[in-house]
Write an enzyme that holds these catalytic residues in place. Structure first.
Site, PDB file in Angstrom:
ATOM      1  N   ASP A  59      32.750  18.643  40.447  1.00 46.69           N
ATOM      2  CA  ASP A  59      33.975  18.151  39.817  1.00 46.69           C
ATOM      3  C   ASP A  59      33.580  16.886  39.062  1.00 46.69           C
ATOM      4  O   ASP A  59      33.298  15.847  39.670  1.00 46.69           O
ATOM      5  CB  ASP A  59      35.027  17.845  40.882  1.00 46.69           C
ATOM      6  CG  ASP A  59      36.279  17.201  40.293  1.00 46.69           C
ATOM      7  OD1 ASP A  59      36.302  16.935  39.076  1.00 46.69           O
ATOM      8  OD2 ASP A  59      37.233  16.956  41.066  1.00 46.69           O
ATOM      9  N   SER A 138      38.196  17.231  20.347  1.00 46.94           N
ATOM     10  CA  SER A 138      39.147  18.268  19.941  1.00 46.94           C
ATOM     11  C   SER A 138      39.680  17.970  18.554  1.00 46.94           C
ATOM     12  O   SER A 138      39.939  16.811  18.215  1.00 46.94           O
ATOM     13  CB  SER A 138      40.322  18.324  20.926  1.00 46.94           C
ATOM     14  OG  SER A 138      41.369  19.119  20.396  1.00 46.94           O
ATOM     15  N   TYR A 151      46.385  15.197  26.746  1.00 44.42           N
ATOM     16  CA  TYR A 151      45.187  15.884  26.240  1.00 44.42           C
ATOM     17  C   TYR A 151      44.646  15.194  24.987  1.00 44.42           C
ATOM     18  O   TYR A 151      43.457  14.860  24.905  1.00 44.42           O
ATOM     19  CB  TYR A 151      45.529  17.351  25.945  1.00 44.42           C
ATOM     20  CG  TYR A 151      44.371  18.154  25.425  1.00 44.42           C
ATOM     21  CD1 TYR A 151      43.423  18.678  26.296  1.00 44.42           C
ATOM     22  CD2 TYR A 151      44.207  18.390  24.062  1.00 44.42           C
ATOM     23  CE1 TYR A 151      42.346  19.417  25.821  1.00 44.42           C
ATOM     24  CE2 TYR A 151      43.141  19.126  23.577  1.00 44.42           C
ATOM     25  CZ  TYR A 151      42.209  19.639  24.467  1.00 44.42           C
ATOM     26  OH  TYR A 151      41.147  20.360  23.998  1.00 44.42           O
ATOM     27  N   LYS A 155      41.079  13.166  24.492  1.00 41.39           N
ATOM     28  CA  LYS A 155      40.073  13.608  23.520  1.00 41.39           C
ATOM     29  C   LYS A 155      39.815  12.539  22.458  1.00 41.39           C
ATOM     30  O   LYS A 155      38.696  12.409  21.942  1.00 41.39           O
ATOM     31  CB  LYS A 155      40.511  14.927  22.892  1.00 41.39           C
ATOM     32  CG  LYS A 155      40.533  16.089  23.881  1.00 41.39           C
ATOM     33  CD  LYS A 155      39.126  16.387  24.372  1.00 41.39           C
ATOM     34  CE  LYS A 155      39.075  17.565  25.312  1.00 41.39           C
ATOM     35  NZ  LYS A 155      37.691  17.881  25.707  1.00 41.39           N
TER      36      LYS A 155
HETATM   37  P1  NAI Z   1      37.626  26.888  29.313  1.00 42.10           P
HETATM   38  O1  NAI Z   1      38.841  26.673  30.138  1.00 42.10           O
HETATM   39  O2  NAI Z   1      37.198  28.258  28.959  1.00 42.10           O
HETATM   40  O3  NAI Z   1      36.388  26.127  29.984  1.00 42.10           O
HETATM   41  C1  NAI Z   1      36.508  24.884  30.562  1.00 42.10           C
HETATM   42  C2  NAI Z   1      35.585  24.818  31.758  1.00 42.10           C
HETATM   43  O4  NAI Z   1      35.672  23.477  32.311  1.00 42.10           O
HETATM   44  C3  NAI Z   1      35.964  25.791  32.881  1.00 42.10           C
HETATM   45  O5  NAI Z   1      34.829  26.512  33.315  1.00 42.10           O
HETATM   46  C4  NAI Z   1      36.483  24.869  33.974  1.00 42.10           C
HETATM   47  O6  NAI Z   1      36.281  25.379  35.281  1.00 42.10           O
HETATM   48  C5  NAI Z   1      35.678  23.597  33.716  1.00 42.10           C
HETATM   49  N1  NAI Z   1      36.291  22.408  34.328  1.00 42.10           N
HETATM   50  C6  NAI Z   1      37.598  22.055  34.317  1.00 42.10           C
HETATM   51  N2  NAI Z   1      37.772  20.929  35.035  1.00 42.10           N
HETATM   52  C7  NAI Z   1      36.553  20.577  35.502  1.00 42.10           C
HETATM   53  C8  NAI Z   1      36.084  19.505  36.313  1.00 42.10           C
HETATM   54  N3  NAI Z   1      36.923  18.581  36.797  1.00 42.10           N
HETATM   55  N4  NAI Z   1      34.765  19.443  36.610  1.00 42.10           N
HETATM   56  C9  NAI Z   1      33.910  20.393  36.133  1.00 42.10           C
HETATM   57  N5  NAI Z   1      34.303  21.428  35.371  1.00 42.10           N
HETATM   58  C10 NAI Z   1      35.605  21.517  35.052  1.00 42.10           C
HETATM   59  O7  NAI Z   1      37.903  26.023  27.998  1.00 42.10           O
HETATM   60  P2  NAI Z   1      37.182  25.952  26.562  1.00 42.10           P
HETATM   61  O8  NAI Z   1      38.176  26.364  25.555  1.00 42.10           O
HETATM   62  O9  NAI Z   1      35.854  26.568  26.591  1.00 42.10           O
HETATM   63  O10 NAI Z   1      37.056  24.372  26.413  1.00 42.10           O
HETATM   64  C11 NAI Z   1      35.834  23.662  26.544  1.00 42.10           C
HETATM   65  C12 NAI Z   1      36.072  22.279  25.972  1.00 42.10           C
HETATM   66  O11 NAI Z   1      36.395  22.379  24.590  1.00 42.10           O
HETATM   67  C13 NAI Z   1      37.233  21.554  26.651  1.00 42.10           C
HETATM   68  O12 NAI Z   1      36.910  20.204  26.827  1.00 42.10           O
HETATM   69  C14 NAI Z   1      38.352  21.696  25.635  1.00 42.10           C
HETATM   70  O13 NAI Z   1      39.289  20.674  25.720  1.00 42.10           O
HETATM   71  C15 NAI Z   1      37.580  21.658  24.334  1.00 42.10           C
HETATM   72  N6  NAI Z   1      38.289  22.256  23.206  1.00 42.10           N
HETATM   73  C16 NAI Z   1      38.550  23.594  23.149  1.00 42.10           C
HETATM   74  C17 NAI Z   1      39.201  24.116  22.045  1.00 42.10           C
HETATM   75  C18 NAI Z   1      39.487  25.567  21.904  1.00 42.10           C
HETATM   76  O14 NAI Z   1      40.033  25.954  20.855  1.00 42.10           O
HETATM   77  N7  NAI Z   1      39.163  26.410  22.864  1.00 42.10           N
HETATM   78  C19 NAI Z   1      39.657  23.268  20.940  1.00 42.10           C
HETATM   79  C20 NAI Z   1      39.351  21.880  21.127  1.00 42.10           C
HETATM   80  C21 NAI Z   1      38.693  21.400  22.213  1.00 42.10           C
END
Ligand code: NAI
Length: 246
Positions: A59, A138, A151, A155
């Site tokens: 975490d 983001s 959020y 970011k």
């Molecule tokens: P996702 O939900 O598929 O992956 C996020 C991962 O972070 C998950 O595996 C989750 O278990 C892990 N996670 C959450 N809290 C945690 C913690 N406290 N400690 C360790 N791991 C933790 O999301 P996605 O879309 O792949 O996002 C990845 C990053 O990109 C995030 O920071 C998100 O805010 C950012 N992002 C995503 C966008 C999108 O369009 N998907 C757009 C802008 C930013």
């Protein structure tokens, strides 16, 4: 030389694609994720594809857990030279209904996590005289998004942290950059689409390249930024968003 990378949130979506891409290019990857089983599975798949990886249930909002995870990386893979802060959560709802616990949880996961991870790995990078940090922010920071105060604030903080660390550590051979992704198809985005936070057709219509982004689009940029050739790029906000925010 095999370098070691830590990718937080590396078990899913964008972090998953970054982990696979770095491993495919010969980097030893530690997948840090709060979902320990998913981190293990992601690392298993990388190894099955011929790469080097370990999965760590961490975490990243918890300093002690980050310190324990990094200690495991040092002993299992070697000193981390690359850090990608990608773990994140999203919460949406009207600002006046946003309670302090939720605000604090989002800030802790999305921003304070990077404070912890950077503070724990930077001394190794300074000692080595080389390091690469990529913070995943983001595209919502460009415009703001109604209902996403915690959020977008978290970011936006990632961008500020990136700029300060770039200035403090440039002379140590360490670059620090941020990628603000825009509208990438991942489990997180799928949840936002399913909950009606975003409308897919409207978002695609507003994207100049005319498609939703793929996690691999972010991974490709990240792989460049952590490589040798990007040594003169630091403190930068490198948008990967299909032209949505120019
Ligand atoms: P996702 O939900 O598929 O992956 C996020 C991962 O972070 C998950 O595996 C989750 O278990 C892990 N996670 C959450 N809290 C945690 C913690 N406290 N400690 C360790 N791991 C933790 O999301 P996605 O879309 O792949 O996002 C990845 C990053 O990109 C995030 O920071 C998100 O805010 C950012 N992002 C995503 C966008 C999108 O369009 N998907 C757009 C802008 C930013």
């Amino acid at each position: 030389m095999t370098r070691t990378a830590i990718v937080t949130g590396g078990a899913s979506g964008i972090g998953g694609a970054i982990s696979r891409r770095l491993a495919a290019e010969g980097t030893a990857v530690a997948v840090f994720d709060i979902n320990a089983a998913a981190a293990t599975t992601a690392a298993d798949k990388i190894r099955a594809a011929g790469g080097t990886a370990i999965g760590c249930g961490v975490d990243v909002a918890d300093r002690a857990a980050v310190e324990a995870g990094v200690a495991q990386v040092r002993s299992d893979l070697g000193t981390p030279a690359i850090l990608v802060n990608c773990a994140g959560v999203t919460v949406s709802g009207p600002f006046l209904e946003l309670d302090l616990d939720t605000w604090n949880r989002v800030l802790a996961t999305n921003l304070t996590s990077a404070f912890h991870c950077c503070q724990v790995v930077l001394p190794d990078m300074v000692a080595a005289g080389w390091g690469r940090i990529v913070n995943i922010s983001s595209s919502s920071t460009h415009s703001g998004v109604p209902g996403m105060a915690a959020y977008v604030s978290s970011k936006s903080g990632m961008i500020g942290l990136t700029k300060v660390l770039a200035l403090e550590f440039g002379r140590s051979g360490i670059t620090v950059n941020t990628i603000p992704p825009g509208f990438i198809e991942t489990p997180m985005m799928r949840g936002a689409l399913d909950n009606g936070v975003f409308d897919l057709d409207k978002q695609v219509a507003n994207t100049p390249v005319g498609r939703i982004g793929r996690p691999e689009d972010i991974a490709a940029t990240c792989a460049f930024l952590v490589g040798e050739d990007a040594g003169y790029i630091t403190g930068q906000v490198i948008g990967v968003n299909g032209g949505r925010n120019t």
